[in-house]
Design a protein around this motif. Structure first.
Motif, PDB file in Angstrom:
ATOM      1  N   SER A 166     -11.078 -72.520  30.292  1.00 18.64           N
ATOM      2  CA  SER A 166     -10.756 -72.844  28.898  1.00 18.64           C
ATOM      3  C   SER A 166     -11.393 -71.835  27.966  1.00 18.64           C
ATOM      4  N   ILE A 167     -10.766 -71.679  26.804  1.00 20.32           N
ATOM      5  CA  ILE A 167     -11.305 -70.870  25.713  1.00 20.32           C
ATOM      6  C   ILE A 167     -11.258 -71.738  24.466  1.00 20.32           C
ATOM      7  N   GLU A 168     -12.432 -72.009  23.902  1.00 26.59           N
ATOM      8  CA  GLU A 168     -12.540 -72.856  22.707  1.00 26.59           C
ATOM      9  C   GLU A 168     -11.824 -74.191  22.910  1.00 26.59           C
ATOM     10  N   GLY A 169     -11.973 -74.754  24.103  1.00 24.67           N
ATOM     11  CA  GLY A 169     -11.396 -76.056  24.395  1.00 24.67           C
ATOM     12  C   GLY A 169      -9.937 -76.027  24.798  1.00 24.67           C
ATOM     13  N   HIS A 170      -9.292 -74.869  24.756  1.00 27.57           N
ATOM     14  CA  HIS A 170      -7.884 -74.756  25.151  1.00 27.57           C
ATOM     15  C   HIS A 170      -7.798 -74.378  26.634  1.00 27.57           C
ATOM     16  N   SER A 171      -7.023 -75.123  27.383  1.00 27.76           N
ATOM     17  CA  SER A 171      -6.856 -74.821  28.806  1.00 27.76           C
ATOM     18  C   SER A 171      -6.014 -73.551  28.972  1.00 27.76           C
ATOM     19  N   VAL A 172      -6.546 -72.619  29.732  1.00 24.22           N
ATOM     20  CA  VAL A 172      -5.846 -71.352  29.966  1.00 24.22           C
ATOM     21  C   VAL A 172      -5.977 -70.964  31.435  1.00 24.22           C
ATOM     22  N   ARG A 173      -5.209 -69.967  31.799  1.00 23.96           N
ATOM     23  CA  ARG A 173      -5.232 -69.472  33.178  1.00 23.96           C
ATOM     24  C   ARG A 173      -5.217 -67.949  33.147  1.00 23.96           C
ATOM     25  N   PHE A 190      -2.425 -67.021  30.411  1.00 19.53           N
ATOM     26  CA  PHE A 190      -1.392 -68.049  30.258  1.00 19.53           C
ATOM     27  C   PHE A 190      -1.994 -69.282  29.608  1.00 19.53           C
ATOM     28  N   GLY A 191      -1.344 -69.779  28.540  1.00 21.03           N
ATOM     29  CA  GLY A 191      -1.792 -71.000  27.875  1.00 21.03           C
ATOM     30  C   GLY A 191      -1.226 -72.222  28.574  1.00 21.03           C
ATOM     31  N   MET A 192      -2.095 -73.079  29.107  1.00 19.75           N
ATOM     32  CA  MET A 192      -1.642 -74.232  29.879  1.00 19.75           C
ATOM     33  C   MET A 192      -1.030 -75.307  28.982  1.00 19.75           C
ATOM     34  N   THR A 193      -1.549 -75.451  27.744  1.00 19.28           N
ATOM     35  CA  THR A 193      -1.033 -76.488  26.852  1.00 19.28           C
ATOM     36  C   THR A 193       0.366 -76.137  26.368  1.00 19.28           C
ATOM     37  N   ALA A 194       0.523 -74.917  25.852  1.00 21.65           N
ATOM     38  CA  ALA A 194       1.832 -74.481  25.361  1.00 21.65           C
ATOM     39  C   ALA A 194       2.738 -74.016  26.495  1.00 21.65           C
ATOM     40  N   ARG A 195       2.154 -73.820  27.669  1.00 21.24           N
ATOM     41  CA  ARG A 195       2.879 -73.366  28.854  1.00 21.24           C
ATOM     42  C   ARG A 195       3.651 -72.072  28.576  1.00 21.24           C
ATOM     43  N   ASP A 221      -5.236 -65.197  18.663  1.00 22.58           N
ATOM     44  CA  ASP A 221      -4.404 -65.693  17.563  1.00 22.58           C
ATOM     45  C   ASP A 221      -3.287 -66.585  18.101  1.00 22.58           C
ATOM     46  N   ALA A 222      -2.679 -66.155  19.217  1.00 23.48           N
ATOM     47  CA  ALA A 222      -1.610 -66.958  19.819  1.00 23.48           C
ATOM     48  C   ALA A 222      -2.156 -68.279  20.340  1.00 23.48           C
ATOM     49  N   LEU A 223      -3.388 -68.250  20.875  1.00 23.43           N
ATOM     50  CA  LEU A 223      -3.998 -69.481  21.376  1.00 23.43           C
ATOM     51  C   LEU A 223      -4.284 -70.446  20.232  1.00 23.43           C
ATOM     52  N   ASP A 224      -4.781 -69.924  19.112  1.00 24.86           N
ATOM     53  CA  ASP A 224      -5.034 -70.783  17.949  1.00 24.86           C
ATOM     54  C   ASP A 224      -3.734 -71.381  17.425  1.00 24.86           C
ATOM     55  N   ALA A 225      -2.653 -70.604  17.509  1.00 21.34           N
ATOM     56  CA  ALA A 225      -1.370 -71.086  16.988  1.00 21.34           C
ATOM     57  C   ALA A 225      -0.835 -72.253  17.796  1.00 21.34           C
ATOM     58  N   THR A 226      -1.252 -72.357  19.058  1.00 21.72           N
ATOM     59  CA  THR A 226      -0.741 -73.451  19.889  1.00 21.72           C
ATOM     60  C   THR A 226      -1.262 -74.805  19.422  1.00 21.72           C
TER      61      THR A 226
END
Length: 229
Positions: A166-173, A190-195, A221-226
């Motif tokens: 995770s990065i800042e609480g966002h699940s990523v791969r 890869f962002g797991m939440t936004a897939r 920025d893309a991760l924050d946008a999710t």
């Protein structure tokens, strides 16, 4: 063949010698019995003068042996209207007279292709290798106040590994892969939440170079946008 190789004439003079003075030449095999090719005899040469080639001509010639005929690539060193004095290489230098109809012009013999230099081996990646790579990634993320926290890592086929976290609480791969065909290494986030991928995959000769070239700011920025989707 004689006219094709430039037989002596008033417009194209060649030094001439007696054809039968150009004798058969064979490699020295040190007393070992080796089958020799046939060369035309003096009576077959007919006492004719032979024109010496100012520059040897590349030819293909049929050379007779006791049981077979061989097609050889060689040089025409001299010729008469009926015969050609040919030199070729086969475990040594051979020279022999053959009938002119058995000889034809040829392109210069090409050298055998040189072996390609060995390609540098590509970085292979295993689960164990991902730990120092994640540390390199965090060195970039700390510049924007972020950090990748590893949850688990696992192989991804024979040439890759995947790290979940995770990065800042966002699940990523994080996806690491190598391509042996092109000797390159690829990195993907890869962002797991936004897939969806958070930035375009980066390919480089090594993983440190791929990490250096990866657009981390755009990916963050893309991760924050999710979160607002």
């Amino acid at each position: 063949m004689a006219s094709g190789t430039g037989r002596a004439s008033s417009s194209n003079p060649h030094q001439t010698v007696r054809a039968d003075s150009l004798v058969q030449v064979e490699p020295d095999h040190g007393g070992e019995f080796v089958v020799r090719p046939y060369s035309l005899t003096p009576p077959e040469l007919g006492g004719l003068p032979a024109a010496l080639a100012g520059e040897p001509k590349h030819v293909l010639a049929w050379v007779r042996y006791p049981a077979i005929a061989r097609h050889v690539h060689g040089l025409a060193l001299a010729w008469t209207p009926r015969a050609v004095y040919v030199e070729w290489e086969d475990a040594g230098i051979h020279r022999a007279w053959v009938w002119a109809p058995a000889v034809e012009r040829a392109a210069a013999k090409q050298s055998p292709p040189q072996p390609a230099p060995p390609r540098p081996s590509v970085d292979m990646v295993s689960v164990r290798d991902t730990k120092p790579l994640v540390e390199l990634i965090n060195a970039h993320l700390t510049q924007s106040g972020s950090e990748f926290v590893t949850a688990m890592a696992q192989p991804a086929g024979p040439f890759g590994a995947v790290v979940f976290g995770s990065i800042e609480g966002h699940s990523v791969r994080l996806e690491f892969s190598t391509d042996p065909a092109t000797n390159t290494c690829s990195l993907n986030l890869f962002g797991m939440t936004a897939r969806r991928v958070l930035a375009e995959r980066v390919t480089a000769p090594t993983f440190p170079e791929a990490i250096e070239a990866f657009p981390w700011a755009a990916a963050m920025d893309a991760l924050d946008a999710t979160t607002s989707e």
